[in-house]
Design a protein around this motif. Structure first.
Motif, PDB file in Angstrom:
ATOM      1  N   CYS A   1      53.346  30.860  39.783  1.00 17.96           N
ATOM      2  CA  CYS A   1      52.764  30.299  41.006  1.00 17.96           C
ATOM      3  C   CYS A   1      51.696  29.268  40.648  1.00 17.96           C
ATOM      4  O   CYS A   1      51.660  28.162  41.215  1.00 17.96           O
ATOM      5  CB  CYS A   1      52.151  31.404  41.856  1.00 17.96           C
ATOM      6  SG  CYS A   1      53.311  32.527  42.657  1.00 17.96           S
ATOM      7  N   ALA A   2      50.829  29.633  39.714  1.00 14.66           N
ATOM      8  CA  ALA A   2      49.721  28.750  39.343  1.00 14.66           C
ATOM      9  C   ALA A   2      50.215  27.465  38.697  1.00 14.66           C
ATOM     10  O   ALA A   2      49.720  26.374  38.992  1.00 14.66           O
ATOM     11  CB  ALA A   2      48.765  29.489  38.400  1.00 14.66           C
TER      12      ALA A   2
ATOM     13  N   VAL B   1      54.555  44.719  46.780  1.00 15.10           N
ATOM     14  CA  VAL B   1      53.207  45.294  46.766  1.00 15.10           C
ATOM     15  C   VAL B   1      52.207  44.279  47.328  1.00 15.10           C
ATOM     16  O   VAL B   1      52.021  43.199  46.757  1.00 15.10           O
ATOM     17  CB  VAL B   1      52.802  45.700  45.327  1.00 15.10           C
ATOM     18  CG1 VAL B   1      51.412  46.330  45.328  1.00 15.10           C
ATOM     19  CG2 VAL B   1      53.830  46.661  44.736  1.00 15.10           C
ATOM     20  N   GLN B   2      51.554  44.642  48.424  1.00 19.38           N
ATOM     21  CA  GLN B   2      50.658  43.710  49.103  1.00 19.38           C
ATOM     22  C   GLN B   2      49.469  43.321  48.229  1.00 19.38           C
ATOM     23  O   GLN B   2      49.012  42.169  48.265  1.00 19.38           O
ATOM     24  CB  GLN B   2      50.149  44.333  50.411  1.00 19.38           C
ATOM     25  CG  GLN B   2      49.269  43.409  51.234  1.00 19.38           C
ATOM     26  CD  GLN B   2      49.968  42.132  51.646  1.00 19.38           C
ATOM     27  OE1 GLN B   2      51.086  42.158  52.160  1.00 19.38           O
ATOM     28  NE2 GLN B   2      49.324  40.987  51.417  1.00 19.38           N
ATOM     29  N   THR B   3      48.953  44.253  47.419  1.00 15.31           N
ATOM     30  CA  THR B   3      47.788  43.914  46.592  1.00 15.31           C
ATOM     31  C   THR B   3      48.117  42.822  45.581  1.00 15.31           C
ATOM     32  O   THR B   3      47.262  42.010  45.234  1.00 15.31           O
ATOM     33  CB  THR B   3      47.258  45.153  45.861  1.00 15.31           C
ATOM     34  OG1 THR B   3      48.339  45.770  45.120  1.00 15.31           O
ATOM     35  CG2 THR B   3      46.679  46.164  46.844  1.00 15.31           C
ATOM     36  N   ARG B   4      49.359  42.800  45.104  1.00 16.42           N
ATOM     37  CA  ARG B   4      49.773  41.734  44.191  1.00 16.42           C
ATOM     38  C   ARG B   4      49.816  40.394  44.920  1.00 16.42           C
ATOM     39  O   ARG B   4      49.455  39.356  44.369  1.00 16.42           O
ATOM     40  CB  ARG B   4      51.145  42.048  43.585  1.00 16.42           C
ATOM     41  CG  ARG B   4      51.120  43.181  42.579  1.00 16.42           C
ATOM     42  CD  ARG B   4      52.472  43.321  41.902  1.00 16.42           C
ATOM     43  NE  ARG B   4      52.436  44.270  40.797  1.00 16.42           N
ATOM     44  CZ  ARG B   4      53.434  44.448  39.939  1.00 16.42           C
ATOM     45  NH1 ARG B   4      54.532  43.724  40.072  1.00 16.42           N
ATOM     46  NH2 ARG B   4      53.337  45.323  38.966  1.00 16.42           N
TER      47      ARG B   4
ATOM     48  N   GLU C   1      44.786  34.355  45.625  1.00 12.11           N
ATOM     49  CA  GLU C   1      43.640  33.896  44.840  1.00 12.11           C
ATOM     50  C   GLU C   1      44.072  32.926  43.739  1.00 12.11           C
ATOM     51  O   GLU C   1      43.357  31.972  43.415  1.00 12.11           O
ATOM     52  CB  GLU C   1      42.926  35.089  44.202  1.00 12.11           C
ATOM     53  CG  GLU C   1      42.137  35.962  45.160  1.00 12.11           C
ATOM     54  CD  GLU C   1      41.330  36.996  44.409  1.00 12.11           C
ATOM     55  OE1 GLU C   1      40.689  36.620  43.407  1.00 12.11           O
ATOM     56  OE2 GLU C   1      41.360  38.178  44.798  1.00 12.11           O
ATOM     57  N   VAL C   2      45.239  33.173  43.174  1.00 13.44           N
ATOM     58  CA  VAL C   2      45.694  32.376  42.034  1.00 13.44           C
ATOM     59  C   VAL C   2      46.220  31.012  42.459  1.00 13.44           C
ATOM     60  O   VAL C   2      45.824  29.983  41.909  1.00 13.44           O
ATOM     61  CB  VAL C   2      46.774  33.146  41.238  1.00 13.44           C
ATOM     62  CG1 VAL C   2      47.422  32.250  40.189  1.00 13.44           C
ATOM     63  CG2 VAL C   2      46.157  34.374  40.576  1.00 13.44           C
TER      64      VAL C   2
ATOM     65  N   LYS D   1      41.583  33.820  34.238  1.00  8.98           N
ATOM     66  CA  LYS D   1      40.612  34.925  34.282  1.00  8.98           C
ATOM     67  C   LYS D   1      40.846  35.824  35.494  1.00  8.98           C
ATOM     68  O   LYS D   1      40.496  37.002  35.472  1.00  8.98           O
ATOM     69  CB  LYS D   1      39.180  34.388  34.307  1.00  8.98           C
ATOM     70  CG  LYS D   1      38.776  33.596  33.074  1.00  8.98           C
ATOM     71  CD  LYS D   1      37.275  33.285  33.068  1.00  8.98           C
ATOM     72  CE  LYS D   1      36.839  32.435  34.247  1.00  8.98           C
ATOM     73  NZ  LYS D   1      37.464  31.075  34.201  1.00  8.98           N
ATOM     74  N   LYS D   2      41.431  35.272  36.554  1.00  6.29           N
ATOM     75  CA  LYS D   2      41.669  36.056  37.769  1.00  6.29           C
ATOM     76  C   LYS D   2      42.638  37.207  37.525  1.00  6.29           C
ATOM     77  O   LYS D   2      42.670  38.176  38.285  1.00  6.29           O
ATOM     78  CB  LYS D   2      42.205  35.148  38.880  1.00  6.29           C
ATOM     79  CG  LYS D   2      41.196  34.142  39.422  1.00  6.29           C
ATOM     80  CD  LYS D   2      41.794  33.331  40.548  1.00  6.29           C
ATOM     81  CE  LYS D   2      40.808  32.286  41.090  1.00  6.29           C
ATOM     82  NZ  LYS D   2      39.644  32.916  41.715  1.00  6.29           N
ATOM     83  N   LEU D   3      43.437  37.109  36.458  1.00  6.20           N
ATOM     84  CA  LEU D   3      44.416  38.157  36.182  1.00  6.20           C
ATOM     85  C   LEU D   3      43.825  39.330  35.413  1.00  6.20           C
ATOM     86  O   LEU D   3      44.430  40.404  35.353  1.00  6.20           O
ATOM     87  CB  LEU D   3      45.598  37.585  35.387  1.00  6.20           C
ATOM     88  CG  LEU D   3      46.731  36.945  36.188  1.00  6.20           C
ATOM     89  CD1 LEU D   3      46.260  35.691  36.908  1.00  6.20           C
ATOM     90  CD2 LEU D   3      47.912  36.622  35.281  1.00  6.20           C
ATOM     91  N   ILE D   4      42.666  39.145  34.798  1.00  7.60           N
ATOM     92  CA  ILE D   4      42.080  40.193  33.955  1.00  7.60           C
ATOM     93  C   ILE D   4      41.465  41.277  34.832  1.00  7.60           C
ATOM     94  O   ILE D   4      40.526  41.029  35.587  1.00  7.60           O
ATOM     95  CB  ILE D   4      41.016  39.610  33.008  1.00  7.60           C
ATOM     96  CG1 ILE D   4      41.618  38.504  32.131  1.00  7.60           C
ATOM     97  CG2 ILE D   4      40.424  40.721  32.136  1.00  7.60           C
ATOM     98  CD1 ILE D   4      40.589  37.741  31.315  1.00  7.60           C
TER      99      ILE D   4
END
Length: 355
Positions: free
Chosen positions: A188-189, A205-208, A214-215, A321-324
């Protein structure tokens, strides 16, 4: 275990059994070799699959193997022929060494080399250790603005770069990505960095999907249980005001996602398979044919992908960093793997033995 030895390593002994071992410090076998002190390593799905199943397809763990291949570190020693790096340089490790001589290597497709020596792919040891050796041209120097944590995530980002280059994503285009795990999120990014103005993330999964927002993603879709691929595709197109996307990427490996992707694409669109799934699936060949779609498989990364990934991070176009979600010490590596097996976290980083 007290990690006081020269080269402590995290070793898969057999399925669901790991241990710490003291291994010899690897030697420089060529004047062009570089020894790196590993500082950060991410856990990849393939590492977990070897941990839980002991094999991926024909790659079978037959003897103890050091895990890990998503790493960054600091150059500790260079061979006499090394010209591009010096001791103290911070680098991202491209963890596969091709033969350099076969037709694929000569054609610039070294990721397809049959004699590839890839870290943590049997029978080759990985990077969850203190020291690892690579040729200098497979060590990508990190700019001062890129941290070692970000450097470890260059490996999965390079996968997404390779996928997006194969798709030939164009500015102003619409892209749909199935699967919002680490690779899907990075696809996506990168799609957005390549100029896509509409990026739709699809996941159960909605949280993903929240993280996908955000990404980079602009639109989000959760499939309805029981819907056919055609029905899911129709709902995605409705979400996009009736406009079918020109590009679809599957990072899930799920048969339902593959089928939906073919149904949702516009006439003459492009499909790229990034995720591994079942060895065989049912495929909508009529839909694929009458739309005259283009399809690509995608495997790891090739020339220029690592360097471009570093540039995307250093320029701020992609924020890895958003993935960490978790950071653990080297001594806690087994606990980190168990977290991933439980589906907790997105990208877990393990510090090197000296961190």
């Amino acid at each position: 275990m007290t990690l006081t030895g020269e080269n402590p390593s995290f070793v898969l002994q057999k399925v669901n059994e790991v241990s710490f071992e003291e291994r010899p410090i690897p030697a420089l076998y060529s004047p062009k070799d570089v020894r790196i002190e590993i500082k950060q390593t991410g856990i990849c799905g393939s590492d977990v699959h070897y941990y839980t199943h002991g094999a991926i397809g024909s790659f079978i763990v037959k003897s103890p193997m050091v895990l890990g291949h998503e790493s960054a570190g600091v150059v500790a020693e260079v061979g006499s022929g090394v010209t591009s790096l010096k001791v103290g340089d911070r680098v991202a490790l491209e963890p596969g060494i091709p033969c350099r001589y076969c037709d694929h290597c000569k054609a610039g497709q070294y990721n397809l080399c049959a004699d590839m020596k890839f870290a943590a792919t049997p029978p080759y040891d990985g990077t969850l250790c203190r020291y690892y050796v690579l040729p200098e041209d497979f060590c990508v120097k990190l700019p001062d603005t890129v941290s070692l944590e970000e450097g470890a995530l260059v490996e999965p980002l390079s996968v997404a770069v390779h996928v997006s280059k194969l798709a030939k994503i164009t500015p102003g285009s619409s892209v749909v990505v199935f699967g919002a795990g680490p690779v899907g999120l990075l696809c996506c990014a990168v799609a957005k960095a390549f100029g896509a103005t509409t990026v739709t993330a699809v996941d159960l999964v909605q949280t993903r999907l929240d993280l996908a927002k955000e990404v980079a993603a602009t639109h989000f879709f959760v499939p309805t249980k029981g819907d056919s691929a055609a029905e899911s595709a129709a709902k995605i197109k409705a979400l996009l005001a009736g406009k079918a996307p020109q590009f679809a990427i599957d990072a899930s490996g799920a048969a339902a996602s593959v089928n939906t992707a073919i149904h949702v694409l516009a006439q003459g669109g492009t499909y790229v398979q990034a995720g591994m799934g079942a060895p065989e699936i049912t495929f909508p060949i009529t839909e694929f044919t009458v739309k005259e779609l283009t399809a690509h498989g995608s495997f790891r990364y090739g020339p220029g992908d690592y360097q471009l990934a570093v540039e995307l991070v250093s320029s701020g176009m992609v924020d890895v960093k958003k993935l960490i979600t978790h950071r653990v010490k080297f001594e806690e590596a087994e606990e980190a793997f168990k977290l991933v097996v439980k589906g907790q976290g997105v990208k877990i980083l393990i510090g090197g033995p000296s961190v």
